[in-house]
Structures are given as structure tokens and as C-alpha cells.
Design a protein around this motif. Structure first.
Motif, PDB file in Angstrom:
ATOM      1  N   ASP A 201      28.454  21.680 -50.119  1.00 48.82           N
ATOM      2  CA  ASP A 201      28.030  21.509 -48.728  1.00 48.82           C
ATOM      3  C   ASP A 201      29.030  22.155 -47.778  1.00 48.82           C
ATOM      4  O   ASP A 201      28.648  22.849 -46.826  1.00 48.82           O
ATOM      5  CB  ASP A 201      27.887  20.011 -48.430  1.00 48.82           C
ATOM      6  N   ALA A 202      30.329  21.947 -48.036  1.00 43.68           N
ATOM      7  CA  ALA A 202      31.358  22.516 -47.169  1.00 43.68           C
ATOM      8  C   ALA A 202      31.361  24.035 -47.214  1.00 43.68           C
ATOM      9  O   ALA A 202      31.737  24.694 -46.236  1.00 43.68           O
ATOM     10  CB  ALA A 202      32.736  21.980 -47.587  1.00 43.68           C
ATOM     11  N   ALA A 203      30.908  24.592 -48.344  1.00 38.61           N
ATOM     12  CA  ALA A 203      30.819  26.047 -48.473  1.00 38.61           C
ATOM     13  C   ALA A 203      29.538  26.602 -47.859  1.00 38.61           C
ATOM     14  O   ALA A 203      29.273  27.803 -47.950  1.00 38.61           O
ATOM     15  CB  ALA A 203      30.911  26.448 -49.947  1.00 38.61           C
ATOM     16  N   GLY A 204      28.731  25.736 -47.240  1.00 37.60           N
ATOM     17  CA  GLY A 204      27.522  26.174 -46.550  1.00 37.60           C
ATOM     18  C   GLY A 204      26.315  26.360 -47.429  1.00 37.60           C
ATOM     19  O   GLY A 204      25.345  27.034 -47.042  1.00 37.60           O
ATOM     20  N   LEU A 205      26.313  25.748 -48.606  1.00 37.30           N
ATOM     21  CA  LEU A 205      25.203  25.906 -49.542  1.00 37.30           C
ATOM     22  C   LEU A 205      24.166  24.810 -49.353  1.00 37.30           C
ATOM     23  O   LEU A 205      24.452  23.730 -48.828  1.00 37.30           O
ATOM     24  CB  LEU A 205      25.737  25.882 -50.977  1.00 37.30           C
ATOM     25  N   PRO A 206      22.925  25.053 -49.798  1.00 36.53           N
ATOM     26  CA  PRO A 206      21.864  24.050 -49.646  1.00 36.53           C
ATOM     27  C   PRO A 206      22.161  22.782 -50.435  1.00 36.53           C
ATOM     28  O   PRO A 206      22.889  22.801 -51.432  1.00 36.53           O
ATOM     29  CB  PRO A 206      20.621  24.769 -50.207  1.00 36.53           C
ATOM     30  N   ASP A 207      21.569  21.671 -49.986  1.00 37.20           N
ATOM     31  CA  ASP A 207      21.687  20.425 -50.737  1.00 37.20           C
ATOM     32  C   ASP A 207      21.145  20.647 -52.143  1.00 37.20           C
ATOM     33  O   ASP A 207      20.043  21.184 -52.319  1.00 37.20           O
ATOM     34  CB  ASP A 207      20.900  19.304 -50.064  1.00 37.20           C
ATOM     35  N   PRO A 208      21.873  20.218 -53.169  1.00 39.10           N
ATOM     36  CA  PRO A 208      21.457  20.537 -54.535  1.00 39.10           C
ATOM     37  C   PRO A 208      20.419  19.562 -55.088  1.00 39.10           C
ATOM     38  O   PRO A 208      20.237  18.453 -54.576  1.00 39.10           O
ATOM     39  CB  PRO A 208      22.770  20.398 -55.316  1.00 39.10           C
ATOM     40  N   SER A 209      19.768  19.998 -56.153  1.00 39.40           N
ATOM     41  CA  SER A 209      19.012  19.110 -57.029  1.00 39.40           C
ATOM     42  C   SER A 209      19.881  18.861 -58.255  1.00 39.40           C
ATOM     43  O   SER A 209      20.457  19.796 -58.801  1.00 39.40           O
ATOM     44  CB  SER A 209      17.687  19.755 -57.460  1.00 39.40           C
ATOM     45  N   LEU A 210      19.985  17.603 -58.672  1.00 45.15           N
ATOM     46  CA  LEU A 210      20.783  17.251 -59.845  1.00 45.15           C
ATOM     47  C   LEU A 210      19.861  17.019 -61.037  1.00 45.15           C
ATOM     48  O   LEU A 210      18.889  16.257 -60.941  1.00 45.15           O
ATOM     49  CB  LEU A 210      21.603  15.986 -59.582  1.00 45.15           C
ATOM     50  N   PHE A 211      20.164  17.668 -62.150  1.00 47.57           N
ATOM     51  CA  PHE A 211      19.417  17.490 -63.399  1.00 47.57           C
ATOM     52  C   PHE A 211      20.378  16.873 -64.412  1.00 47.57           C
ATOM     53  O   PHE A 211      21.346  17.512 -64.830  1.00 47.57           O
ATOM     54  CB  PHE A 211      18.862  18.830 -63.890  1.00 47.57           C
ATOM     55  N   CYS A 212      20.114  15.635 -64.777  1.00 51.16           N
ATOM     56  CA  CYS A 212      21.105  14.815 -65.468  1.00 51.16           C
ATOM     57  C   CYS A 212      20.580  14.407 -66.839  1.00 51.16           C
ATOM     58  O   CYS A 212      19.585  13.677 -66.946  1.00 51.16           O
ATOM     59  CB  CYS A 212      21.416  13.576 -64.638  1.00 51.16           C
ATOM     60  N   HIS A 213      21.261  14.866 -67.878  1.00 48.49           N
ATOM     61  CA  HIS A 213      20.796  14.638 -69.254  1.00 48.49           C
ATOM     62  C   HIS A 213      21.602  13.541 -69.929  1.00 48.49           C
ATOM     63  O   HIS A 213      22.831  13.537 -69.881  1.00 48.49           O
ATOM     64  CB  HIS A 213      20.911  15.932 -70.059  1.00 48.49           C
ATOM     65  N   SER A 214      20.911  12.607 -70.577  1.00 49.01           N
ATOM     66  CA  SER A 214      21.520  11.592 -71.429  1.00 49.01           C
ATOM     67  C   SER A 214      22.631  10.845 -70.678  1.00 49.01           C
ATOM     68  O   SER A 214      22.395  10.279 -69.616  1.00 49.01           O
ATOM     69  CB  SER A 214      22.024  12.259 -72.710  1.00 49.01           C
ATOM     70  N   TYR A 215      23.868  10.825 -71.207  1.00 47.50           N
ATOM     71  CA  TYR A 215      24.960  10.120 -70.528  1.00 47.50           C
ATOM     72  C   TYR A 215      25.211  10.696 -69.135  1.00 47.50           C
ATOM     73  O   TYR A 215      25.712   9.990 -68.250  1.00 47.50           O
ATOM     74  CB  TYR A 215      26.232  10.200 -71.375  1.00 47.50           C
ATOM     75  N   GLY A 216      24.836  11.951 -68.919  1.00 47.19           N
ATOM     76  CA  GLY A 216      24.960  12.531 -67.587  1.00 47.19           C
ATOM     77  C   GLY A 216      24.138  11.798 -66.545  1.00 47.19           C
ATOM     78  O   GLY A 216      24.475  11.809 -65.357  1.00 47.19           O
ATOM     79  N   SER A 217      23.051  11.121 -66.985  1.00 49.22           N
ATOM     80  CA  SER A 217      22.246  10.355 -66.035  1.00 49.22           C
ATOM     81  C   SER A 217      22.978   9.098 -65.581  1.00 49.22           C
ATOM     82  O   SER A 217      22.728   8.587 -64.487  1.00 49.22           O
ATOM     83  CB  SER A 217      20.888   9.994 -66.646  1.00 49.22           C
ATOM     84  N   VAL A 218      23.895   8.588 -66.406  1.00 51.51           N
ATOM     85  CA  VAL A 218      24.740   7.473 -65.981  1.00 51.51           C
ATOM     86  C   VAL A 218      25.671   7.950 -64.862  1.00 51.51           C
ATOM     87  O   VAL A 218      25.855   7.270 -63.850  1.00 51.51           O
ATOM     88  CB  VAL A 218      25.551   6.909 -67.163  1.00 51.51           C
ATOM     89  N   VAL A 219      26.240   9.143 -65.051  1.00 60.36           N
ATOM     90  CA  VAL A 219      27.093   9.742 -64.021  1.00 60.36           C
ATOM     91  C   VAL A 219      26.320   9.899 -62.715  1.00 60.36           C
ATOM     92  O   VAL A 219      26.795   9.512 -61.632  1.00 60.36           O
ATOM     93  CB  VAL A 219      27.624  11.109 -64.489  1.00 60.36           C
ATOM     94  N   CYS A 220      25.115  10.443 -62.807  1.00 60.24           N
ATOM     95  CA  CYS A 220      24.323  10.681 -61.597  1.00 60.24           C
ATOM     96  C   CYS A 220      23.907   9.378 -60.933  1.00 60.24           C
ATOM     97  O   CYS A 220      23.823   9.295 -59.702  1.00 60.24           O
ATOM     98  CB  CYS A 220      23.096  11.517 -61.946  1.00 60.24           C
ATOM     99  N   GLY A 221      23.636   8.353 -61.734  1.00 57.56           N
ATOM    100  CA  GLY A 221      23.295   7.058 -61.161  1.00 57.56           C
ATOM    101  C   GLY A 221      24.441   6.486 -60.344  1.00 57.56           C
ATOM    102  O   GLY A 221      24.234   5.960 -59.237  1.00 57.56           O
ATOM    103  N   LEU A 222      25.650   6.593 -60.861  1.00 61.87           N
ATOM    104  CA  LEU A 222      26.808   6.070 -60.152  1.00 61.87           C
ATOM    105  C   LEU A 222      27.195   6.937 -58.954  1.00 61.87           C
ATOM    106  O   LEU A 222      27.822   6.451 -58.009  1.00 61.87           O
ATOM    107  CB  LEU A 222      27.997   5.950 -61.114  1.00 61.87           C
ATOM    108  N   ALA A 223      26.832   8.223 -58.990  1.00 58.70           N
ATOM    109  CA  ALA A 223      27.162   9.132 -57.883  1.00 58.70           C
ATOM    110  C   ALA A 223      26.079   9.180 -56.809  1.00 58.70           C
ATOM    111  O   ALA A 223      26.295   9.773 -55.748  1.00 58.70           O
ATOM    112  CB  ALA A 223      27.393  10.546 -58.422  1.00 58.70           C
ATOM    113  N   ALA A 224      24.937   8.556 -57.077  1.00 59.52           N
ATOM    114  CA  ALA A 224      23.753   8.755 -56.238  1.00 59.52           C
ATOM    115  C   ALA A 224      23.991   8.454 -54.764  1.00 59.52           C
ATOM    116  O   ALA A 224      23.501   9.177 -53.880  1.00 59.52           O
ATOM    117  CB  ALA A 224      22.599   7.896 -56.769  1.00 59.52           C
ATOM    118  N   ASP A 225      24.756   7.402 -54.461  1.00 55.46           N
ATOM    119  CA  ASP A 225      24.941   7.035 -53.055  1.00 55.46           C
ATOM    120  C   ASP A 225      26.040   7.824 -52.365  1.00 55.46           C
ATOM    121  O   ASP A 225      26.275   7.652 -51.171  1.00 55.46           O
ATOM    122  CB  ASP A 225      25.192   5.534 -52.919  1.00 55.46           C
ATOM    123  N   ASP A 226      26.722   8.705 -53.114  1.00 49.71           N
ATOM    124  CA  ASP A 226      27.812   9.491 -52.534  1.00 49.71           C
ATOM    125  C   ASP A 226      27.554  10.988 -52.560  1.00 49.71           C
ATOM    126  O   ASP A 226      28.466  11.773 -52.269  1.00 49.71           O
ATOM    127  CB  ASP A 226      29.120   9.209 -53.288  1.00 49.71           C
TER     128      ASP A 226
END
Length: 324
Positions: A204-229
Motif C-alpha cells: 500500500d505504501a508503495a502505491g499498489l492496489p489492495d491485494p487479494s490473498l490466496f491462502c493454502h492449508s496452514y497459510g489460511s491460519v496465517v490469513c485468518g489471524l492477519a485478516a483484521d490488520d
């Protein structure tokens, strides 16, 4: 008591099953890199510009972006040459400069931390001019030396989504390795979530569009915990053991949340419970969770959601490209 025993059994099964495809490598706990990056001391001691360089440990990505915006191209390039490890990993730094700093690690490397098993973020597509940006967050047993599969997923997604989409294969956190307690707890996911949130802040600070996150397996745990930030517009989970949330509302995010699970995915045998810190909670594809469920009947295995020709890759590309 019977209910207690049932719940405890489910939690133990979760420990054993969450990483069932990871192999019998090790049951030892992983340690995420901590402390300053190599070269930080020299970076902080550099007074050649006549002003203090931003502290990698405390400066926000927006502060980093503002700092580099005040430098000439020549000054930026000299910092990348003199302090490649810092500049190449400093969220908020211009994309092209991070590529330059990480040059020895390969083409279009947005981050490379050589400590431990190694962390790396590789880009497919023209990130600097992309209308859409996606970030793939992988699961267990992925690091700098084993991230080629994640990079291939990024290539397949980018090709399907089109030239105006850039995809980042983000092996940017310490993943669980082998079968052990790390697979069934949120310890590494919590640290990964902090890193992911800062990484997306850097985009975001580099001026890029808001991303879409694609979260596989344990990565979905990471994305769940990061979701509000994170400012992600979409969060897509696949083969998920859970997001450490009872439902979409508990994620506290404005992002659209999508979920996919193949009937041939071994993750379906993992109990979706969380008990005494073990397990990752509700199944994101369950009706009561509230995610938008994607078709995945033609996905043949846990690691095959990005396979060309599958319904999931088609849907992922539509989400990544802003068409869904």
C-alpha cells in the motif's frame, strides 16, 4: 466427561493430521528469525546522506516510503548497493529498488531473508504497473529452498488472470516443518500474520492496489489471524484446517472471504476444533461460517487447487482480476 474425551481426542487427531502430507521429517518446533537483519548495524550507522536512515525495526512502511521519496535516484541506488539485505526487505521501499537489492537471489525478488531456512517473496507479472495484485500464502514445509511450487502456482494464476494482474508468491514467514505441534497450533501463524500485515502495508505504501490473498492449508491460519490488520479486498482460503475464527464476522475484516475444499483433499479428515490451543477451529467451507464457497469437485488433491483447467483456478483468476 464423554464430551471432554471426544474433544480432546479430536484435538490430538488434529495434531497428527494437519500436516499429514508433510512427511515424517521432524517433530521439533521451528524458530522464526528474530532480531535485526544482517547489515542493519551498518545501515543505521550510515550518515552519508546527512540524516538518519529509517530503523527497520520501528519505521512504518509509510515512513519508509516517504524517506525514499525524498531521495534522488542515485541516492536510492547507492543505498541498495551498500545495504542490499536491508533495502531488499524493507517494506515501503520502491518495488524496483527492492528488485535491485535482491538481484543475487534471482529475478523479481521482492524480499529475501537468508536467515534460518530462508524467506522469499517472488513476483510474477509487472507489479509496478499492475491494476490488480494477488499474494499467495503457502502452508507447511515451504521456505526459500522449497518455494518453487508456490512460484509455479503464482505463474499459473497470473497467466489465467491476465497481464494486468501481478501475483506474489509470498514464502515470507516460517512455516511448520514436518509433523509436530507447530502444525496444530497458531504460534508460527501468529508471527506470520504480523509479517503478512506489514508486507501488505508495504504494498500500500508503495502505491499498489489492495491485494487479494490466496491462502493454502496452514497459510489460511496465517490469513485468518492477519485478516483484521490487512487491507486485502479478498481473502481466499483453500484446503484450510481453519482460520482460528468461528465465522466470517469473527475475522473482523471488510474483505470478501472465499473458501474451497476438494472432496479428495485429506484436510477433510482433520477435525475442525480448537481446544487448549490445538486445532484451528471451524471449517471455512461450512454453511455456518459465512464464506463464499467456491466449486472444487474437480480438484484431485490437497496441493492441486491452482492446477490449470480446474474450476478453482478459473474462479481464483476471476477474483484476482477483479471479474468476480
Amino acid at each position: 466427561m464423554r464430551r471432554f474425551r471426544k474433544t480432546l481426542t479430536a484435538a490430538v487427531l488434529t495434531t497428527l493430521l494437519v500436516g499429514s502430507t508433510a512427511g515424517w521429517a521432524s517433530a521439533s518446533s521451528e524458530s522464526a528469525p528474530s532480531g535485526p537483519l544482517p547489515g542493519t548495524a551498518a545501515w543505521l550507522a550510515d550518515s552519508s546522506l546527512g540524516k538518519q536512515l529509517p530503523d527497520p525495526a520501528t519505521a512504518t512502511p509509510s515512513e519508509v516510503a516517504a524517506f525514499f521519496a525524498g531521495l534522488t535516484d542515485a541516492q536510492q541506488r547507492r543505498l541498495a548497493e551498500d545495504h542490499p539485505t536491508v533495502v531488499g526487505n524493507l517494506d515501503g521501499t520502491p518495488v524496483s529498488l527492492r528488485y535491485e537489492a535482491n538481484g543475487p537471489a534471482g529475478d523479481r525478488v521482492l524480499a529475501y531473508d537468508p536467515r534460518g531456512r530462508g524467506l522469499i517473496a517472488r513476483v510474477v507479472g509487472d507489479l509496478e504497473h499492475a491494476a490488480h495484485v494477488s499474494v499467495i500464502v503457502p502452508g507447511s514445509d515451504i521456505d526459500a529452498s522449497t518455494s518453487d511450487g508456490t512460484a509455479q502456482w503464482a505463474a499459473d494464476l497470473q497467466e489465467e488472470a491476465g497481464d494486468d494482474t501481478a501475483v506474489i508468491a509470498w514464502a515470507g514467514y516460517t512455516t511448520p516443518s514436518g509433523i509436530g505441534p507447530d502444525l496444530a497450533t497458531g504460534r508460527l501463524a501468529g508471527t506470520g500474520a504480523e509479517r503478512l500485515a506489514r508486507f501488505t502495508d508495504g504494498l500500500d505504501a508503495a502505491g499498489l492496489p489492495d491485494p487479494s490473498l490466496f491462502c493454502h492449508s496452514y497459510g489460511s491460519v496465517v490469513c485468518g489471524l492477519a485478516a483484521d490488520d490487512t487491507d486485502a479486498g479478498d481473502i481466499v482460503v483453500m484446503g484450510s484446517p481453519g482460520m482460528r475464527a468461528d465465522d466470517v464476522t469473527a475475522l473482523d475484516t471488510d474483505a470478501r472471504v472465499w473458501a474451497a475444499k476438494s472432496p479428495d483433499d485429506w484436510i477433510d479428515r482433520v477435525p475442525h476444533v480448537e481446544f487448549l490451543g490445538l486445532g484451528h477451529g471451524a471449517d471455512p467451507t461450512a454453511p455456518g461460517f459465512g464464506a463464499r464457497v467456491l466449486p472444487a469437485d474437480d480438484v484431485p488433491a490437497h496441493d492441486a487447487y491452482f492446477t490449470p483447467g480446474t474450476s478453482t483456478l478459473t474462479a481464483f483468476a476471476a477474483i484476482a482480476g477483479g471479474d468476480l
